[in-house]
Design a protein around this motif. Structure first.
Motif, PDB file in Angstrom:
ATOM      1  N   ASP A   3      30.233  35.466  15.096  1.00  0.00           N
ATOM      2  CA  ASP A   3      30.367  35.650  13.656  1.00  0.00           C
ATOM      3  C   ASP A   3      29.890  34.396  12.937  1.00  0.00           C
ATOM      4  OD1 ASP A   3      31.137  36.049  11.039  1.00  0.00           O
ATOM      5  OD2 ASP A   3      33.229  36.477  11.500  1.00  0.00           O
ATOM      6  N   LYS A   4      28.787  34.510  12.198  1.00  0.00           N
ATOM      7  CA  LYS A   4      28.221  33.340  11.523  1.00  0.00           C
ATOM      8  C   LYS A   4      29.122  32.823  10.410  1.00  0.00           C
ATOM      9  CE  LYS A   4      23.559  34.379  12.765  1.00  0.00           C
ATOM     10  NZ  LYS A   4      22.187  34.445  12.447  1.00  0.00           N
ATOM     11  N   ASN A   5      30.064  33.617   9.959  1.00  0.00           N
ATOM     12  CA  ASN A   5      31.008  33.153   8.950  1.00  0.00           C
ATOM     13  C   ASN A   5      32.192  32.413   9.567  1.00  0.00           C
ATOM     14  OD1 ASN A   5      29.571  34.181   6.752  1.00  0.00           O
ATOM     15  ND2 ASN A   5      30.444  36.217   7.074  1.00  0.00           N
ATOM     16  N   ASN A   6      32.275  32.451  10.892  1.00  0.00           N
ATOM     17  CA  ASN A   6      33.347  31.753  11.587  1.00  0.00           C
ATOM     18  C   ASN A   6      32.801  30.428  12.113  1.00  0.00           C
ATOM     19  OD1 ASN A   6      35.735  31.101  12.783  1.00  0.00           O
ATOM     20  ND2 ASN A   6      35.382  32.351  14.598  1.00  0.00           N
ATOM     21  N   TYR A   7      32.814  29.425  11.268  1.00  0.00           N
ATOM     22  CA  TYR A   7      32.303  28.108  11.635  1.00  0.00           C
ATOM     23  C   TYR A   7      33.476  27.129  11.710  1.00  0.00           C
ATOM     24  CZ  TYR A   7      32.773  27.856   6.591  1.00  0.00           C
ATOM     25  OH  TYR A   7      33.265  27.924   5.314  1.00  0.00           O
ATOM     26  N   PRO A   8      33.329  26.004  12.417  1.00  0.00           N
ATOM     27  CA  PRO A   8      34.427  25.037  12.523  1.00  0.00           C
ATOM     28  C   PRO A   8      34.740  24.420  11.158  1.00  0.00           C
ATOM     29  CG  PRO A   8      32.695  24.560  14.118  1.00  0.00           C
ATOM     30  CD  PRO A   8      32.174  25.610  13.197  1.00  0.00           C
ATOM     31  N   LYS A   9      35.979  24.532  10.740  1.00  0.00           N
ATOM     32  CA  LYS A   9      36.412  23.927   9.479  1.00  0.00           C
ATOM     33  C   LYS A   9      36.668  22.444   9.716  1.00  0.00           C
ATOM     34  CE  LYS A   9      36.597  28.222   8.115  1.00  0.00           C
ATOM     35  NZ  LYS A   9      35.874  28.998   9.103  1.00  0.00           N
ATOM     36  N   SER A  10      36.410  21.636   8.723  1.00  0.00           N
ATOM     37  CA  SER A  10      36.669  20.202   8.858  1.00  0.00           C
ATOM     38  C   SER A  10      38.116  19.901   8.473  1.00  0.00           C
ATOM     39  CB  SER A  10      35.705  19.396   7.992  1.00  0.00           C
ATOM     40  OG  SER A  10      35.840  19.763   6.636  1.00  0.00           O
TER      41      SER A  10
END
Length: 170
Positions: A3-10
């Motif tokens: 899922d491209k919307n599931n990226y690592p949050k800072s």
């Protein structure tokens, strides 16, 4: 990651409740070297400002005022210190087996010197310094306490570097 919307949050910041805001700012700025972004100040309960209303939303109605200070680490992570006049002034019993946060971790390649400084300011070393890969790599760690009983960990190397090597398997 499919899922491209599931990226690592800072990571933005961590909030720590302390018994004495001035002593905590001194410890964390002098021992940890964290930058003071906002000196200690009082926040009074009121609903006329956005900050006042937000604090009521977070803390409820059972408070009148508290002290707050903001610091930042070298990589821009915020440290939000709180001191409540009617709060318990002792750290809870250390119990990592219960649900919830039980520590944060800082990184310093000179772990021995940092531990000495923590102790000289009234903190404690909770265990011996340990190596993840004895005789192979210089990755070390140690649990300590600040002078208020808040437990945290020190790594000598980055989280990614430490665990990308498979710290728990051969």
């Amino acid at each position: 990651m499919k899922d491209k919307n599931n990226y690592p949050k800072s990571f933005s910041h961590v909030g720590i409740t302390v018994p004495n805001i001035d002593k905590a700012v001194k410890f964390y700025s002098e021992v940890m070297g964290w930058y003071i972004i906002m000196e200690p100040s009082k926040v009074k309960k009121e609903a006329q400002t956005a900050i006042g209303q937000m604090c009521i939303d977070v803390f409820g109605e059972d408070w009148d005022e508290f002290e707050i200070a903001h610091l930042a680490t070298s990589d821009g992570i915020g440290i939000e210190l709180f001191s409540f006049p009617n709060g318990v002034k002792e750290a809870p019993e250390f119990n990592p087996f219960n649900t919830g946060l039980f520590h944060f971790c800082v990184q310093d390649p000179n772990i021995e010197e940092l531990i000495e400084k923590i102790i000289s300011y009234g903190g404690k070393q909770r265990m011996p310094i340990r190596a993840y890969y004895p005789k192979e790599k210089p990755f070390k760690m140690c649990y300590v306490e600040d002078p208020f009983g808040i437990v945290f960990e020190i790594y000598t190397h980055s989280y990614e570097l430490t665990y990308s090597s498979g710290a728990y398997s051969k």
